[in-house]
Motif scaffolding. Structure first.
Motif, PDB file in Angstrom:
ATOM      1  N   LEU A   1       0.837  -1.199   0.000  1.00  0.00           N
ATOM      2  CA  LEU A   1       0.000   0.000   0.000  1.00  0.00           C
ATOM      3  C   LEU A   1       0.872   1.249   0.000  1.00  0.00           C
ATOM      4  O   LEU A   1       0.620   2.211  -0.731  1.00  0.00           O
ATOM      5  N   TRP A   2       1.943   1.223   0.785  1.00  0.00           N
ATOM      6  CA  TRP A   2       2.889   2.341   0.832  1.00  0.00           C
ATOM      7  C   TRP A   2       3.526   2.553  -0.547  1.00  0.00           C
ATOM      8  O   TRP A   2       3.669   3.689  -0.997  1.00  0.00           O
TER       9      TRP A   2
ATOM     10  N   GLU B   1       1.183   4.363  -2.799  1.00  0.00           N
ATOM     11  CA  GLU B   1       1.116   5.781  -2.439  1.00  0.00           C
ATOM     12  C   GLU B   1       2.359   6.529  -2.918  1.00  0.00           C
ATOM     13  O   GLU B   1       2.265   7.682  -3.343  1.00  0.00           O
ATOM     14  N   GLN B   2       3.516   5.889  -2.868  1.00  0.00           N
ATOM     15  CA  GLN B   2       4.751   6.522  -3.338  1.00  0.00           C
ATOM     16  C   GLN B   2       4.724   6.740  -4.851  1.00  0.00           C
ATOM     17  O   GLN B   2       5.273   7.720  -5.352  1.00  0.00           O
TER      18      GLN B   2
ATOM     19  N   ALA C   1       2.308   7.625  -6.566  1.00  0.00           N
ATOM     20  CA  ALA C   1       1.427   8.742  -6.910  1.00  0.00           C
ATOM     21  C   ALA C   1       2.237   9.905  -7.469  1.00  0.00           C
ATOM     22  O   ALA C   1       1.749  10.678  -8.294  1.00  0.00           O
ATOM     23  N   ASP C   2       3.489  10.021  -7.041  1.00  0.00           N
ATOM     24  CA  ASP C   2       4.366  11.111  -7.489  1.00  0.00           C
ATOM     25  C   ASP C   2       5.066  10.796  -8.805  1.00  0.00           C
ATOM     26  O   ASP C   2       5.832  11.605  -9.296  1.00  0.00           O
TER      27      ASP C   2
ATOM     28  N   LEU D   1      -5.748   5.941  -6.341  1.00  0.00           N
ATOM     29  CA  LEU D   1      -5.374   7.073  -5.493  1.00  0.00           C
ATOM     30  C   LEU D   1      -6.592   7.813  -4.963  1.00  0.00           C
ATOM     31  O   LEU D   1      -6.600   8.252  -3.809  1.00  0.00           O
TER      32      LEU D   1
ATOM     33  N   LEU E   1      -7.883   5.822  -2.109  1.00  0.00           N
ATOM     34  CA  LEU E   1      -7.045   6.016  -0.920  1.00  0.00           C
ATOM     35  C   LEU E   1      -7.301   7.380  -0.296  1.00  0.00           C
ATOM     36  O   LEU E   1      -7.311   7.509   0.934  1.00  0.00           O
ATOM     37  N   ASP E   2      -7.533   8.397  -1.133  1.00  0.00           N
ATOM     38  CA  ASP E   2      -7.886   9.724  -0.608  1.00  0.00           C
ATOM     39  C   ASP E   2      -9.207   9.664   0.152  1.00  0.00           C
ATOM     40  O   ASP E   2      -9.357  10.280   1.211  1.00  0.00           O
TER      41      ASP E   2
ATOM     42  N   ASP F   1      -8.575   8.230   3.493  1.00  0.00           N
ATOM     43  CA  ASP F   1      -7.943   9.236   4.360  1.00  0.00           C
ATOM     44  C   ASP F   1      -8.966  10.220   4.919  1.00  0.00           C
ATOM     45  O   ASP F   1      -8.896  10.591   6.095  1.00  0.00           O
TER      46      ASP F   1
END
Length: 102
Positions: free
Chosen positions: A21-22, A25-26, A28-29, A80, A83-84, A87
């Motif tokens: 999952l991390w 998220e990484q 995304a950039d 993403l 995931l947002d 959050d």
């Protein structure tokens, strides 16, 4: 069970590990080299490679080999927004707990 549902479940299963999952998220950039993940997580190369393989087989990420380096990118950027959403819900729950404590 329909095949489409099985595929969706496999995607969620691939996302079900904190390291994977991390990684998502990484990404995304933008694309990242395997070495960047290894440095950040402080685990050996083979461990990160196994996590990336799970994500790749689920169709979540794609890889591009350039010489000796392998770069990964997010194949499902729509994740993403999910995931947002998570959050936002988590932040609301935290805020609610803080309010109850006051």
């Amino acid at each position: 069970m329909k095949e489409r549902t099985k595929v969706k479940a496999n995607i969620f299963k691939a996302l079900g590990h904190p390291t994977r999952l991390w990684i998502v998220e990484q990404l995304a950039d933008g694309e990242k080299c395997v070495c960047e993940f290894v440095e950040e997580v402080n685990v050996d190369f083979s461990t990160i490679s196994k996590h990336l393989a799970v994500l790749r087989h689920a169709g979540v990420v794609s890889m591009d080999k350039r010489g000796k380096q392998i770069f990964y990118s997010l194949k499902m950027p729509c994740l993403l927004s999910s995931l947002d959403c998570i959050d936002v819900v988590l932040n609301n729950q935290i805020q609610h707990q803080i309010t109850l404590m006051d």
